[in-house]
Structures are given as C-alpha cells and as structure tokens.
Scaffold this active site. Structure first.
Site, PDB file in Angstrom:
ATOM      1  N   LYS A 161     -26.360  36.566 -43.299  1.00 32.02           N
ATOM      2  CA  LYS A 161     -27.261  35.832 -44.236  1.00 32.02           C
ATOM      3  C   LYS A 161     -28.349  36.887 -44.192  1.00 32.02           C
ATOM      4  CE  LYS A 161     -25.167  31.366 -43.770  1.00 32.02           C
ATOM      5  NZ  LYS A 161     -25.106  29.902 -43.279  1.00 32.02           N
ATOM      6  N   ASP A 189     -29.057  25.201 -48.357  1.00 31.65           N
ATOM      7  CA  ASP A 189     -27.409  24.699 -48.317  1.00 31.65           C
ATOM      8  C   ASP A 189     -27.052  23.984 -49.313  1.00 31.65           C
ATOM      9  OD1 ASP A 189     -26.267  26.111 -46.085  1.00 31.65           O
ATOM     10  OD2 ASP A 189     -27.024  24.699 -44.646  1.00 31.65           O
ATOM     11  N   GLN A 222     -27.747  26.123 -39.047  1.00 35.35           N
ATOM     12  CA  GLN A 222     -26.363  26.468 -38.922  1.00 35.35           C
ATOM     13  C   GLN A 222     -25.500  25.363 -38.327  1.00 35.35           C
ATOM     14  OE1 GLN A 222     -25.381  29.166 -40.812  1.00 35.35           O
ATOM     15  NE2 GLN A 222     -23.225  29.092 -39.847  1.00 35.35           N
TER      16      GLN A 222
END
Ligand code: GUN
Length: 281
Positions: free
Chosen positions: A53, A120, A97
């Site tokens: 990312k 997200d 995460q």
C-alpha cells in the site's frame, strides 16, 4: 477451452495511472492525498500487504504514514491512536490492518475510524449506506472485483452470481454491491459448508470464492464458460494456495490468475477512495 485471464495486476496499473493524473490536479491546488495505516504486531502477511500500500502511494505521488504498534497494545491505546488520526487535518484516509491480535475487538477498533476517512469502506456507516442503496466509500475488495469483471465485459445484469465466503471483508459486502438495483445480478451467498454448494455454483455465470480453503472450487463445480474469481488464499508450507483448483481454467470462460490479481485491485480501490476524500476537501 482456454479461459481469458482476469488480470488484476494489469487493470490496477491502468487504474493507478488514472489516479496519478488526479493526484497531479490535486497538487496544483496544493493538496497531497495522505494515507495513514496502523499495523499492530508482526503478522508477516499483513506486513507485506501494508508494504505494498505504501509503495503504491509513493508511486502515485501521495504521502503516507506507516504506523507500527506493539502486538500487546491495549484496545484503549489503539483507539486513542486512531482518534489522533481522525483529528489530524493533514490525513485524508486511515485504516487499521486486519486481522488484529486476539485480545483486540476488531469491531470496536473499526468503528473508531472516522467514516469520512474510512478508505477501507468497512465502517458500519459505510457498509450501512451500501445496504441502504446509497453507497458512500465502497469496500475495496468488492469494488475491485466488480471493476475487474466489468472491465472484461463479463455481464452481471440478469446473471447468476455465486459468492462463497460470508466474511465482512469480501463476501457479505460483495453480495450487497452486486445486488444493488442497477447491477441487477441474482446473488447467492454461500459458505464452505453450504449444503448445495456445487449445485449452486454449477448454475452460476460468475463464481467468486473468498472462503480461504485450498482448492475448494473444482472443475466439476463450474459451468463451462463461467467467470471465476479467486480471492481466498491459504498459506501452506510457506507457499500460497488459491481457493480455485488449477483444473478450473480448463472449463472457465474467464478466470483470475492463480496468485495476486484481486490484491492489486483492492489497493487500486483503496487509493481511489483516498483520492476521492482528498478531492472532496
Ligand atoms: N486485511 C486483509 N485485507 C484487508 C483490507 O482490505 N483492509 C484491512 N484493513 N485489513 C485487511
């Protein structure tokens, strides 16, 4: 039959190029999209996902902060960290995460992320908007899968889509996304212990597996010419094994490569959410 590859790495590269152009426009207004990620503990797979990312952010000219916290951090301390990111005006998007260490409540931590910075698309507010048919920030893997199918002209309207795996990251939100009015797919949400799994997948025009069970989907479960998307990956003896058995490529009309593909699409849609937040100012 040799299946056409649903190559997410190639499509994601195109999406990254489109995003890079929008990042240049933002820079002219003095805005640099900035992502903050929080990784708790030292899960090797998570470290690798997070690393990619940040690589993508750097390639696209975006800023990013890679926050690493000890695996034994308390839930309150983690939530305080998330709230600091929510309050920081320079940060456009933030994510924690998953998976988190077992002593931390993923639901409570996820709810702490501001819905406005939820790159997200997994905050209950954004999932609820998807359910209500007024989508806000979309969950990245489902959005990436829909993009991958549409970009390869795989029809969805009036088609049967079987989704295996009812997790919150992929299966359940993908079912919501593809059954929105306007997409008009007929979606069946299954899981690895569904009683009629193979009967349902054999009727499907599109099969998506996000179950995380090696070689769960075999050739006899696929109607010739159907599109097959493998999301689930299991680590076995240091190697990655897909939910989709290799033999499926002999019957499918379209299929994702054995590894990768959807991961790149997830990152493309994560960064698309980030750019969208930055553009909204
Ligand atoms: N773990 C695996 N996939 C994801 C994802 O898309 N977002 C977050 N936050 N964690 C993940």
């Amino acid at each position: 039959m040799t299946a056409i590859l649903l190559d997410g790495d190639v499509l994601a590269r195109r999406r990254f190029d489109e995003l890079a152009a929008r990042v240049v426009s933002l820079a002219k207004r003095g805005v640099v999209p900035r992502l903050a990620t929080v990784l708790v503990g030292d899960n090797p797979a998570s470290q690798s996902y997070i690393g990619r990312k940040h690589e993508n952010c750097a390639e696209l000219g975006m800023a990013s902060d890679d926050i690493r916290l000890r695996g034994d951090i308390s839930e309150d301390a983690l939530i305080a960290q998330v709230e600091a990111l929510n309050a920081d005006p320079l940060i456009h998007g933030a994510l924690v995460q998953l998976p988190l260490p077992a002593h931390l409540d993923e639901g409570r931590v996820g709810e702490a992320v501001s819905p406005a910075k939820d790159v997200d698309g997994l905050h209950p507010m954004n999932l609820g908007r998807l359910l209500a048919g007024t989508p806000g920030l979309l969950p990245c893997t489902p959005a990436g899968i829909e993009d991958l199918l549409r970009a390869h002209d795989v029809p969805l309207a009036g088609r049967r889509v079987a989704i295996i795996g009812r997790g919150m990251l992929v299966g359940r939100p993908l079912a919501m996304l593809l059954s929105l009015p306007g997409t008009d797919a007929e979606v069946t949400l299954l899981h690895r212990r569904s009683p009629d799994l193979a009967e349902v997948t054999r009727q499907a025009d599109v099969v998506v597996s996000a179950a995380g069970q090696p070689d769960l989907v075999t050739a006899d479960m696929i109607r010739p010419g159907a599109a097959v998307v493998g999301v689930g990956i299991t680590y076995v003896d240091g190697g990655m094994v897909s939910d989709i058995a290799d033999e499926v490529a002999q019957v499918a009309g379209h299929i994702t490569p054995r590894h990768g593909s959807v991961g790149a699409m997830t990152r493309a849609h994560l960064l698309s959410n980030l750019v969208r937040i930055a553009e909204a100012g």
